[in-house]
Design a protein around this motif. Structure first.
Motif, PDB file in Angstrom:
ATOM      1  N   PHE A   1      49.962  36.897  36.233  1.00 52.86           N
ATOM      2  CA  PHE A   1      50.167  35.799  35.289  1.00 52.86           C
ATOM      3  C   PHE A   1      49.148  35.868  34.160  1.00 52.86           C
ATOM      4  N   ALA A   2      47.905  36.211  34.488  1.00 50.65           N
ATOM      5  CA  ALA A   2      46.869  36.347  33.457  1.00 50.65           C
ATOM      6  C   ALA A   2      47.201  37.501  32.512  1.00 50.65           C
ATOM      7  N   VAL A   3      47.763  38.587  33.049  1.00 49.49           N
ATOM      8  CA  VAL A   3      48.172  39.715  32.197  1.00 49.49           C
ATOM      9  C   VAL A   3      49.236  39.274  31.212  1.00 49.49           C
ATOM     10  N   ALA A   4      50.238  38.510  31.712  1.00 49.40           N
ATOM     11  CA  ALA A   4      51.315  38.049  30.832  1.00 49.40           C
ATOM     12  C   ALA A   4      50.785  37.132  29.738  1.00 49.40           C
ATOM     13  N   VAL A   5      49.909  36.214  30.096  1.00 49.03           N
ATOM     14  CA  VAL A   5      49.338  35.293  29.099  1.00 49.03           C
ATOM     15  C   VAL A   5      48.510  36.053  28.072  1.00 49.03           C
ATOM     16  N   ASN A   6      47.713  36.998  28.537  1.00 52.61           N
ATOM     17  CA  ASN A   6      46.885  37.788  27.628  1.00 52.61           C
ATOM     18  C   ASN A   6      47.748  38.584  26.651  1.00 52.61           C
ATOM     19  N   LEU A   7      48.820  39.206  27.152  1.00 53.61           N
ATOM     20  CA  LEU A   7      49.690  40.003  26.293  1.00 53.61           C
ATOM     21  C   LEU A   7      50.387  39.135  25.253  1.00 53.61           C
TER      22      LEU A   7
ATOM     23  N   HIS B   1      38.614  42.513  23.188  1.00 59.13           N
ATOM     24  CA  HIS B   1      38.750  41.417  24.152  1.00 59.13           C
ATOM     25  C   HIS B   1      40.083  41.519  24.890  1.00 59.13           C
ATOM     26  N   MET B   2      41.154  41.826  24.160  1.00 57.61           N
ATOM     27  CA  MET B   2      42.454  41.982  24.799  1.00 57.61           C
ATOM     28  C   MET B   2      42.429  43.107  25.833  1.00 57.61           C
ATOM     29  N   ALA B   3      41.890  44.265  25.448  1.00 65.74           N
ATOM     30  CA  ALA B   3      41.862  45.413  26.344  1.00 65.74           C
ATOM     31  C   ALA B   3      40.980  45.137  27.559  1.00 65.74           C
ATOM     32  N   THR B   4      39.898  44.414  27.375  1.00 61.07           N
ATOM     33  CA  THR B   4      38.998  44.099  28.489  1.00 61.07           C
ATOM     34  C   THR B   4      39.670  43.195  29.503  1.00 61.07           C
ATOM     35  N   VAL B   5      40.331  42.137  29.022  1.00 64.27           N
ATOM     36  CA  VAL B   5      41.042  41.244  29.939  1.00 64.27           C
ATOM     37  C   VAL B   5      42.125  42.003  30.691  1.00 64.27           C
ATOM     38  N   PHE B   6      42.852  42.843  29.972  1.00 63.35           N
ATOM     39  CA  PHE B   6      43.935  43.631  30.583  1.00 63.35           C
ATOM     40  C   PHE B   6      43.376  44.579  31.641  1.00 63.35           C
ATOM     41  N   SER B   7      42.323  45.297  31.295  1.00 70.49           N
ATOM     42  CA  SER B   7      41.740  46.268  32.215  1.00 70.49           C
ATOM     43  C   SER B   7      41.159  45.590  33.453  1.00 70.49           C
TER      44      SER B   7
ATOM     45  N   PRO C   1      41.665  46.749  40.802  1.00 76.77           N
ATOM     46  CA  PRO C   1      41.749  46.249  42.185  1.00 76.77           C
ATOM     47  C   PRO C   1      40.388  45.960  42.800  1.00 76.77           C
ATOM     48  N   GLN C   2      39.337  46.464  42.187  1.00 78.78           N
ATOM     49  CA  GLN C   2      38.007  46.256  42.734  1.00 78.78           C
ATOM     50  C   GLN C   2      37.450  44.875  42.396  1.00 78.78           C
ATOM     51  N   LEU C   3      38.134  44.140  41.496  1.00 84.00           N
ATOM     52  CA  LEU C   3      37.693  42.811  41.111  1.00 84.00           C
ATOM     53  C   LEU C   3      38.536  41.760  41.822  1.00 84.00           C
ATOM     54  N   THR C   4      38.049  40.532  41.805  1.00 82.47           N
ATOM     55  CA  THR C   4      38.769  39.425  42.434  1.00 82.47           C
ATOM     56  C   THR C   4      38.984  38.327  41.392  1.00 82.47           C
ATOM     57  N   GLY C   5      39.723  37.293  41.804  1.00 81.05           N
ATOM     58  CA  GLY C   5      39.972  36.172  40.909  1.00 81.05           C
ATOM     59  C   GLY C   5      41.338  36.255  40.249  1.00 81.05           C
ATOM     60  N   SER C   6      41.635  35.248  39.423  1.00 76.32           N
ATOM     61  CA  SER C   6      42.953  35.126  38.802  1.00 76.32           C
ATOM     62  C   SER C   6      43.149  36.067  37.626  1.00 76.32           C
ATOM     63  N   GLY C   7      42.062  36.611  37.093  1.00 78.89           N
ATOM     64  CA  GLY C   7      42.164  37.492  35.938  1.00 78.89           C
ATOM     65  C   GLY C   7      41.984  36.801  34.613  1.00 78.89           C
ATOM     66  N   PHE C   8      41.910  35.467  34.609  1.00 75.11           N
ATOM     67  CA  PHE C   8      41.692  34.737  33.358  1.00 75.11           C
ATOM     68  C   PHE C   8      40.220  34.822  32.958  1.00 75.11           C
ATOM     69  N   GLN C   9      39.987  35.194  31.723  1.00 73.68           N
ATOM     70  CA  GLN C   9      38.629  35.224  31.169  1.00 73.68           C
ATOM     71  C   GLN C   9      38.676  34.413  29.874  1.00 73.68           C
ATOM     72  N   TRP C  10      38.290  33.166  29.989  1.00 80.45           N
ATOM     73  CA  TRP C  10      38.532  32.216  28.909  1.00 80.45           C
ATOM     74  C   TRP C  10      37.724  32.539  27.656  1.00 80.45           C
ATOM     75  N   ASP C  11      36.574  33.172  27.805  1.00 77.16           N
ATOM     76  CA  ASP C  11      35.800  33.508  26.618  1.00 77.16           C
ATOM     77  C   ASP C  11      36.522  34.552  25.764  1.00 77.16           C
ATOM     78  N   HIS C  12      37.077  35.564  26.431  1.00 79.14           N
ATOM     79  CA  HIS C  12      37.824  36.583  25.684  1.00 79.14           C
ATOM     80  C   HIS C  12      39.097  35.990  25.071  1.00 79.14           C
ATOM     81  N   LEU C  13      39.805  35.177  25.835  1.00 76.63           N
ATOM     82  CA  LEU C  13      41.031  34.568  25.320  1.00 76.63           C
ATOM     83  C   LEU C  13      40.731  33.630  24.155  1.00 76.63           C
ATOM     84  N   ALA C  14      39.561  33.014  24.179  1.00 74.02           N
ATOM     85  CA  ALA C  14      39.192  32.113  23.080  1.00 74.02           C
ATOM     86  C   ALA C  14      38.981  32.892  21.780  1.00 74.02           C
TER      87      ALA C  14
END
Length: 555
Positions: free
Chosen positions: A143-149, A212-218, A223-236
Motif C-alpha cells: 500500500f505504501a508503494v502504491a501511495v508513493n508511486l 525521496h521517491m526512489a528511497t521510499v520505493f527501495s 525484505p530486511q526492513l520492517t514496518g508499513s513502508g510509509f516514510q512521511w518525511d520523504h512523502l512530505a
C-alpha cells in the motif's frame, strides 16, 4: 458540464492521450522499454547474486525500484512536458481550448495518460523481476508503494506541466526536462544497486523529489526492513514539490501563457532535400550539390532538439557524472586506462551511433514519407550524392561531439593526451561512417519513419550495455558476449578505448575489418533497394504515360 458526465469525458480524454503516447516509438522505448531493458541487462551483467542467504534477497531487489522510478519520471515529467510544449507551440492546445472540451479535462487527460504509462513501466519491471529474477514483494508495504508511486507521479506531472507552460520553446523544454531527468537519475542512484557519490552530489540529490521517491520505493521492497513502508518525511518533500508545480501550472494557465507561446522556428520548419539544390541554370557541379547536401543535412540534425540532446548533451552529461560517482576520472581501471578516458571514448562512440545510426536515418525516412526523395528525382541531385551528403553531415556532427567530450574530460579530470589519439581518430571516423551506412540500410528496408526509429534505437540501446559502452569490467554471459562481438558497436568501443590507453596497443585491424564489413553490406543493401525503387518508379511512370496516351472509347 453535468457532473455525471465529467467522469466519462475525462476517461475518454485519458484514453485518447494514452493511445497517442503508445503510437510514439520514442516515448514507449524510453519510458517503458528503457527501464525494463536496463533492468534485464543489469540483472544479467551483475549475475543477480544473492546478497542475503537467509532471506534469499538478490541484487535485483535493489535494482528494480530505481529503474521502475525512472520509468515514472520519464513518462510523467519528461514526455508530459515535451508533449504539452509541442501542443502549445503548434497551436493544438489553443485550438483545443476553443472546443467544448473543458480545460481541466484537456490537462487531466494528459496527466492521466502519463501516470498510467508510468505505472505500466513499474508493473512490467516488477512483474519481470518476480517471475524471472526472484524479486520479493513484501505484503507489508504494498500500500505504501502504491501511495508513493501515485503521489510522485502527480508531483512530477505538475512539474512537467509547469515546465511546458513557463519555458518559451519546445526545444528549451526538451533540453531542460531531459537534462534534469538524466542528471537526477544518476545522482539519485537509479541505475546502481550500490555506490558512494561525492558528498556534495548526494546532498544535491536529496533536495529534489526523485531521490525521496526512489528511497521510499527501495525501502518498501527491502525484505530486511520492517514496518508499513510509509516514510512521511520523504512523502512530505515529494508533496511540496508537487504543490509548487501545481501552483506554477495554475498561474501559467490563468495568465493565458498556453495561448501565446513564443514561436519556435526550429520546431516545425523542415527544409526539403531539393531546397539544398542551388537555383542556377544548367546542372551544377557534383561537388556543389554534395556540399549543399552536407549543409542541409546538418541543419536538419541541429534543428531537432531531441536528437541534439540524446546525441550530444546526454553523452557529455554521462562523461561528467559517471566517473565522478565512481571514484573520479583519474582512477586507473587497468591496462593503462583511466576511468575518465574510458567513458570519454565510449560516450563518443555512443554519440556517433545515435547521430549516424538513429537520427540521420530517421530524418531521411521522414523526407521519404513526405515525398521529398521522390521529388528529387526530377532535380539535378543524384541519389548517391544525397545519401553521401547525409553520411558526411552525420560524421561532422559526430566529430564535433567527440571534440566536445575530449575537452570536457581533459578539463574535468586532467587527463593526458593519449599517445594513440591518431588511431583513435581514425577508428572514430570509420565507426561513425559505418554506423551511418548501416542506418541508411535500415531506413531503406523499413518504410515508416517511426518504425525506423524503433528499430535503430531498440537495437542500439541493448547493444550499448553488452558492448562496453555504459559499463566496464563486467563479465558477460557467453551468449551475450558472442552476440556483442557480432555487431560493429563492440568493435568500435574496444578499438576506441584501446586507443586512449596510456599503454600502446596494436593497430586494430580486426576491429576495423568488422566495421568495414558491416559498412560494405550496408552499401549493397542500399544500392539494391534504391535500384529497385527506381525501377518501380520508371515502370509506374511508363504505365501512366501509356494510360494517358490511350484514346477513350465511347460507351
Amino acid at each position: 458540464m453535468n457532473r455525471n458526465a465529467a467522469g466519462p469525458v475525462l476517461g475518454r480524454q485519458i484514453r485518447h492521450e494514452l493511445v497517442s503516447l503508445m503510437r510514439t516509438p520514442l516515448t514507449m522505448i524510453l519510458s517503458v522499454g528503457f527501464p525494463l531493458l536496463f533492468f534485464i541487462l543489469l540483472a544479467a551483467l551483475t549475475g543477480n547474486a544473492v546478497v542475503d542467504e537467509r532471506a534469499g534477497v538478490r541484487v535485483v531487489q535493489f535494482l528494480a525500484p530505481g529503474l521502475a522510478s525512472f520509468g515514472v519520471l520519464m513518462a510523467t515529467f519528461s514526455f508530459l512536458a515535451s508533449g504539452l510544449s509541442e501542443a502549445r507551440a503548434t497551436g493544438v492546445l489553443k485550438r483545443q481550448t476553443s472546443t467544448p472540451l473543458p480545460r481541466w479535462a484537456l490537462i487531466g487527460g494528459r496527466i492521466g495518460a502519463a501516470v498510467l504509462l508510468g505505472l505500466i513501466a513499474v508493473t512490467l519491471v516488477l512483474s519481470v523481476g518476480v517471475f524471472f529474477y526472484d524479486l520479493q514483494l513484501p505484503g507489508r508495504s504494498l500500500f505504501a508503494v502504491a501511495v508513493n508511486l501515485l503521489l510522485s507521479s502527480f508531483a512530477f506531472a505538475a512539474l512537467g506541466i509547469a515546465l511546458a507552460l513557463l519555458l518559451p520553446t519546445p526545444a528549451m523544454v526538451v533540453a531542460v526536462a531531459n537534462g534534469f531527468a538524466i542528471v537526477l537519475s544518476f545522482i539519485s542512484g537509479l541505475f546502481t544497486a550500490s555506490g558512494s557519490p561525492p558528498q556534495w552530489m548526494d546532498t544535491a540529490a536529496w533536495f529534489f523529489p526523485l531521490k525521496h521517491m526512489a528511497t521510499v520505493f527501495s525501502d518498501a521492497l527491502n525484505p530486511q526492513l520492517t514496518g508499513s513502508g510509509f516514510q512521511w518525511d520523504h512523502l512530505a518533500v515529494i508533496s511540496l514539490w508537487g504543490i509548487g508545480g501545481a501552483a506554477a501550472s495554475v498561474w501559467a494557465l490563468r495568465s493565458g501563457r498556453e495561448r501565446n507561446p513564443v514561436s519556435d522556428p526550429t520546431s516545425h520548419v523542415r527544409a526539403s532535400a531539393a531546397d539544398a539544390v542551388p537555383r542556377r541554370a544548367g546542372r551544377p557541379p557534383l561537388w556543389v550539390l554534395f556540399v549543399g547536401q552536407i549543409a542541409h543535412a546538418q541543419m536538419v540534425l541541429w534543428r531537432d532538439a531531441s536528437s541534439v540532446f540524446f546525441a550530444i548533451v546526454f553523452p557529455l552529461l554521462l562523461v561528467a557524472i559517471i566517473p565522478t560517482i565512481n571514484g573520479g576520472g583519474d582512477l586507473d581501471v587497468g591496462g593503462g586506462l583511466l576511468l575518465g578516458s574510458f567513458f570519454a571514448a565510449t560516450m563518443a562512440i555512443y554519440g556517433a551511433a545515435v547521430t549516424s545510426f538513429v537520427n540521420m536515418p530517421q530524418n531521411v525516412s521522414e523526407e521519404r514519407e513526405r515525398g521529398v526523395l521522390k521529388r528529387t528525382r526530377a532535380t539535378p541531385l543524384p541519389t548517391g550524392v544525397l545519401l553521401a551528403g547525409r553520411v558526411v553531415a552525420a560524421l561532422v556532427v559526430s566529430l564535433l561531439t567527440l571534440f566536445a567530450i575530449a575537452l570536457l574530460a581533459m578539463g574535468m579530470f586532467s587527463l593526458p593526451v593519449p599517445p594513440g589519439w591518431p588511431v583513435g581518430l581514425l577508428v572514430f571516423v570509420v565507426s561513425a561512417t559505418g554506423f551511418a551506412i548501416v542506418g541508411l540500410a535500415v531506413a531503406s528496408l523499413v518504410h515508416s519513419a517511426q518504425a525506423v526509429l524503433g528499430v535503430t534505437l531498440g537495437t542500439l540501446l541493448p547493444l550499448c550495455f553488452i558492448s562496453d559502452i555504459f559499463v566496464i569490467g563486467v563479465d558477460l554471459p557467453d551468449v551475450l558476449d558472442a552476440v556483442s562481438w557480432f555487431f560493429p558497436l563492440r568493435h568500435a568501443s574496444r578499438a576506441m578505448t584501446d586507443s586512449v590507453s596510456t599503454i600502446a596497443a596494436p593497430f586494430p585491424w580486426d576491429h576495423l575489418g568488422v566495421i568495414l564489413a558491416w559498412a560494405a553490406v550496408g552499401v549493397v543493401v542500399i544500392a539494391a533497394r534504391f535500384r529497385s525503387e527506381k525501377a518501380n518508379h520508371t515502370r509506374a511512370a511508363a504505365t501512366a504515360r501509356r494510360r494517358d496516351s490511350t484514346p477513350a472509347t465511347a460507351g
